[in-house]
Design an enzyme around this catalytic site. Structure first.
Site, PDB file in Angstrom:
ATOM      1  N   LYS A 203       0.816  -1.232  -0.001  1.00  0.00           N
ATOM      2  CA  LYS A 203       0.024  -0.050  -0.031  1.00  0.00           C
ATOM      3  C   LYS A 203       0.879   1.076   0.216  1.00  0.00           C
ATOM      4  O   LYS A 203       1.731   1.377   0.893  1.00  0.00           O
ATOM      5  CB  LYS A 203      -0.648  -0.104   1.281  1.00  0.00           C
TER       6      LYS A 203
HETATM    7  C1  R5P Z   1      -3.472   4.881   8.653  1.00  0.00           C
HETATM    8  O1  R5P Z   1      -2.539   4.638   9.408  1.00  0.00           O
HETATM    9  C2  R5P Z   1      -3.741   3.866   7.614  1.00  0.00           C
HETATM   10  O2  R5P Z   1      -2.704   3.070   7.134  1.00  0.00           O
HETATM   11  C3  R5P Z   1      -4.902   3.869   6.698  1.00  0.00           C
HETATM   12  O3  R5P Z   1      -5.320   2.799   6.609  1.00  0.00           O
HETATM   13  C4  R5P Z   1      -4.368   4.752   5.234  1.00  0.00           C
HETATM   14  O4  R5P Z   1      -3.714   5.857   5.512  1.00  0.00           O
HETATM   15  C5  R5P Z   1      -5.654   5.029   4.288  1.00  0.00           C
HETATM   16  O5  R5P Z   1      -6.377   5.588   4.973  1.00  0.00           O
HETATM   17  P1  R5P Z   1      -6.729   7.242   4.366  1.00  0.00           P
HETATM   18  O6  R5P Z   1      -7.176   7.123   3.025  1.00  0.00           O
HETATM   19  O7  R5P Z   1      -7.474   8.068   5.131  1.00  0.00           O
HETATM   20  O8  R5P Z   1      -5.250   7.841   4.382  1.00  0.00           O
END
Ligand code: R5P
Length: 293
Positions: A203
């Protein structure tokens, strides 16, 4: 015990049809074991090859984030439109009904808060717990260039080793320190390190320039992280650009649950990811679903 009297003789052997062996649809994943592939096929839609992960794990280091104050009220209605829910075991057990058929992406690293050094994480969930909760991947934060870079990488490789034993994939989440440049060169480095060291998918953030070099140089699937809330059309455009440039889906949190119309937004996002809908059409879809309420 089946009745063994009067058994019909086996006769349909199709001797003229060799058994086929189809390749697995997901980038870089063909040599994995059956259980891992099966779990990956629950995360990534085998038809589109992509996923819409709904990320709601923010509370594990920053407490009750805007939009996540009440997961039961604000998030559960979005679940039918996501391919997976990314969350902690605390929220899973306390709020998510076990009858859900959604693939669960379990956050297994932790131990730091916004009040201290964020890269100082450890593994915070036993493998037995992941098995017991029937999760798909286990997600570990990796801080390339961060103060605890080595420890976070070793957290990830430990989970890869343990997960491989039980058929559970590991998702590496690339975290970027405040002072680091968010550019293609950094993400090439971070994603490639995670893939080389065994992560099953990764990710990472989208960058305007050369994102396709990040996906091309990573031998396993990349899923784009949403990041801070931006206008809906911009978020849909970012998702579109990411998948057109090789991402195998999106992992969005704030751009969905902080939207004015989260149920409409996640559906528009799904259309971009799974149907290659253009940002303009997806934004129209968002507006019409929002109007319908
Ligand atoms: C945060 O620490 C997580 O890894 C979230 O899953 C990630 O940042 C995705 O969420 P957002 O789209 O709000 O950034």
């Amino acid at each position: 015990m089946p009745d063994i009297d009067g058994i019909k003789e086996a006769k349909n052997f199709y001797t003229d049809r060799p058994q086929t062996c189809e390749g697995f649809f997901l980038k870089g994943s063909n040599s994995l074991d059956w259980g891992i592939k099966n779990r990956l096929a629950r995360i990534f839609n085998p038809q589109s090859g992509r996923t819409v992960m709904l990320a709601i794990d923010h509370g594990y280091f920053q407490g009750p984030t805007t939009g996540l104050e009440r997961v039961d009220i604000n998030i559960l209605p979005l679940a039918p439109y996501a391919d997976t829910l990314m969350l902690t075991r605390g929220i899973l057990r306390s709020v998510v009904p076990p009858s859900t058929s959604k693939a669960i992406v379990l956050r297994v690293s932790g131990g730091a808060s916004i009040l201290k050094e964020l890269s100082n994480e450890d593994i915070a969930v036993d493998i037995e717990e992941s098995i017991r909760l029937n999760v798909c991947p286990m997600a570990v934060q990796v801080f390339i260039g961060g103060e605890y870079e080595k420890e976070s990488i070793i957290n990830m490789t430990r989970m890869v080793d343990i997960g491989n034993r039980y058929g559970i994939p590991t998702l590496a989440v690339t975290a970027v320190g405040k002072d680091m440049a968010r550019d293609a060169k950094y993400f090439q480095l971070a994603c490639r390190i995670c893939a080389e060291l065994g992560a099953h998918y990764i990710k990472t953030y989208y960058v305007e320039k050369d994102f396709d070099t990040v996906t091309a140089s990573c031998p396993v699937p990349i899923v784009m992280v949403g990041g801070k809330k931006i206008p809906e059309l911009d978020a849909l455009t970012m998702a579109y650009n990411a998948v057109q440039q090789g991402a195998s889906g999106v992992d969005m949190g704030r751009n969905i649950f902080q939207s004015d119309a989260p149920v409409a937004m996640i559906q528009a996002d799904g259309a971009v990811v799974h149907q290659n809908m253009t940002p303009a059409d997806a934004f129209d879809l968002y507006r019409s679903l929002k109007e319908k309420g």
